[in-house]
Design a protein around this motif. Sequence first.
Motif, short mmCIF file in Angstrom:
data_model
loop_
_atom_site.label_atom_id
_atom_site.label_comp_id
_atom_site.label_asym_id
_atom_site.label_seq_id
_atom_site.Cartn_x
_atom_site.Cartn_y
_atom_site.Cartn_z
N HIS A 54 56.94 86.73 3.46
CA HIS A 54 57.05 85.36 4.84
C HIS A 54 55.56 84.52 3.73
O HIS A 54 54.75 84.80 3.54
N LYS A 55 56.11 83.35 4.72
CA LYS A 55 54.79 82.71 5.31
C LYS A 55 53.93 82.81 6.27
O LYS A 55 52.75 82.22 5.73
N MET A 56 54.43 82.70 7.96
CA MET A 56 54.00 83.46 8.28
C MET A 56 53.35 84.77 7.97
O MET A 56 54.01 85.51 8.34
N THR A 57 51.81 84.93 8.31
CA THR A 57 51.66 86.42 8.39
C THR A 57 51.33 86.90 9.84
O THR A 57 51.88 86.17 10.39
N GLU A 58 51.01 87.99 9.46
CA GLU A 58 51.38 89.25 11.25
C GLU A 58 49.85 88.40 11.79
O GLU A 58 50.23 87.89 13.13
N ARG A 59 49.55 87.60 11.72
CA ARG A 59 48.22 87.41 12.28
C ARG A 59 48.47 85.60 12.55
O ARG A 59 47.84 85.57 13.56
N GLY A 60 48.65 85.36 12.15
CA GLY A 60 49.64 84.16 11.88
C GLY A 60 50.78 83.71 13.83
O GLY A 60 50.79 82.31 14.46
N GLN A 61 51.85 84.98 13.59
CA GLN A 61 52.53 85.37 14.06
C GLN A 61 51.92 85.05 15.51
O GLN A 61 52.27 84.88 16.87
N ARG A 62 50.64 85.69 15.69
CA ARG A 62 50.22 86.63 16.57
C ARG A 62 49.22 84.95 17.68
O ARG A 62 49.00 85.03 18.52
N MET A 63 49.04 84.61 16.46
CA MET A 63 48.32 83.10 16.85
C MET A 63 49.54 82.01 17.61
O MET A 63 49.18 81.66 18.71
N ALA A 76 57.55 72.30 18.79
CA ALA A 76 57.39 73.07 18.29
C ALA A 76 56.83 71.99 17.23
O ALA A 76 56.13 72.84 16.69
N GLU A 77 56.83 71.17 17.55
CA GLU A 77 56.26 70.13 16.03
C GLU A 77 54.74 70.19 16.85
O GLU A 77 53.99 70.04 15.56
N SER A 78 54.65 70.19 17.74
CA SER A 78 53.11 70.25 18.38
C SER A 78 52.47 71.23 17.76
O SER A 78 51.12 71.78 17.86
N ILE A 79 53.29 72.19 17.78
CA ILE A 79 52.93 74.18 18.24
C ILE A 79 52.26 73.85 16.79
O ILE A 79 51.42 74.30 15.97
N GLN A 84 48.89 73.97 11.77
CA GLN A 84 47.81 73.73 10.63
C GLN A 84 46.46 73.52 11.10
O GLN A 84 45.16 73.38 9.85
N THR A 85 46.35 72.44 11.44
CA THR A 85 44.40 72.11 12.04
C THR A 85 43.52 73.68 12.23
O THR A 85 42.69 73.67 12.15
N LEU A 86 44.49 74.65 12.82
CA LEU A 86 43.67 76.17 13.87
C LEU A 86 43.34 76.69 12.25
O LEU A 86 41.93 77.17 11.67
N CYS A 87 44.10 77.16 11.33
CA CYS A 87 44.70 77.81 10.10
C CYS A 87 45.03 77.85 9.33
O CYS A 87 44.98 78.41 7.77
N GLY A 88 45.51 76.06 8.89
CA GLY A 88 45.64 75.52 7.58
C GLY A 88 47.18 75.65 6.96
O GLY A 88 47.70 75.72 6.28
N LEU A 89 47.67 76.58 8.29
CA LEU A 89 49.42 77.13 7.56
C LEU A 89 50.16 75.77 8.06
O LEU A 89 49.86 75.42 9.16
#
Length: 106
Positions: A54-63, A76-79, A84-89
């Motif tokens: 998975h590209k998104m980790t558990e932490r990313g899902q919580r965020m 969805a685009e703005s999220i 991406q700016t917050l954690c580089g995803l």
Amino acid sequence: MQTASANICERLCNKSIREISLLLNIPRSTVSGIIKMWKQLGTTATQPLSGRSHKMTERGQRMLKHTVRRSCQLSAESIAKYLQTLCGLQISTTVSRRLHGMGFHG
């Protein structure tokens, strides 16, 4: 629960699958599967999983969940841009899929 190698040792001592299952208190299908794996591969270690992780980790899902609950009117685009700016995803379509899987619709 005993290890898989214990099942094989019991099998090598001329015990039936049923007897091994009763001795170790595990299902017969498990015992026969382990014995089959031992015969085919020579080991009881599991093989690595196929497919991409998975590209998104558990932490990313919580965020993501926290972001949506905090401001539910975002697209969805703005999220995706925010994450991406917050954690580089770097995720685009994953956002809508993950939100759908978490029970957020619309």
